[in-house]
Design a protein around this motif. Sequence first.
Motif: not given
Length: 217
Positions: A21, A25, A28, A159, A165, A168, A211
Motif C-alpha cells: 500500500q 501511494l 501515485e 485513499v 475511501y 489519507w 484523489t
Amino acid sequence: MVWFLSARKERRLAIMEEFRQARRLADEDVTVLGEQLAELHVDTLTTELDDDMRRDYQDALDAYEAAKVALREAAETQDVLRVTSLLEDGQFARACVLARRDGTELPQRREPCFFNPQHGPAVTDVAWTPPHGVEREIAVCRLDANRLSAGEQPDVRLVRVGDRYVPWYAATDERGLFVAAVASVAVTGVPPGLMAEVDARRASNNISGMTGGGLGI
C-alpha cells in the motif's frame, strides 16, 4: 506453538501489505509530481528563466527522476521513506520556481500539506477541528488555508482502505506511510457528508477523480 506460528505469519502478511500500500501511494505521488512538472514546463515557456529559476527547476526534475529510480528499487516499507523524501525535495523546488515566476516570497522548507502531500510544502499553521474531534494545529498549503478561512472544506486526498475511501491522513502514520492495520479504521476527521459523496461517486464509477493532486501552493 501453532498460535505462535500463526501470529508470526499474520505479522509477515501485515508487513507485506503495508509495503504494497505504501508503494502504491508513493507511485501515485511520483506520477502526480511528473504531471505537475510537465505543467510547470508549459507555464514557463513564455517566461525568461533566470539562473535561480533554472537551478530550482533542475532540482525538481532531478528529485523526480531520483524518486522514480528509488521507487523501482524499493523492496520494503523503509525504502518508500526515501521516495517520500525525494518527492518532498521535488515539491519544494517546484514551489520555489513558481514563487520566483510570480514574484512572491520564497517558500520555507516545511512539511507537506496535511490534507494532501501532493499540494506541496505547507505555508502556514491553522487551527482545525475534525467532526466529533478536538481542535488541533495543522500545517497546510495556501489554498487549503484560504478554503478553511472562507468556511469551505479543504481539498482532501482520499485513499482506499478496504472497501471505502478515507482521508489519507486517517490511513497513514506520522511518517506518511500507509498503515495496513487500519482496514476497519474509525475515521473521525471526515468532513460531514464526504463519505456519502464518496459512496455515491463509487456507485456511479466516478471515484477516480477524487484523489486530489491540484496545485496547492
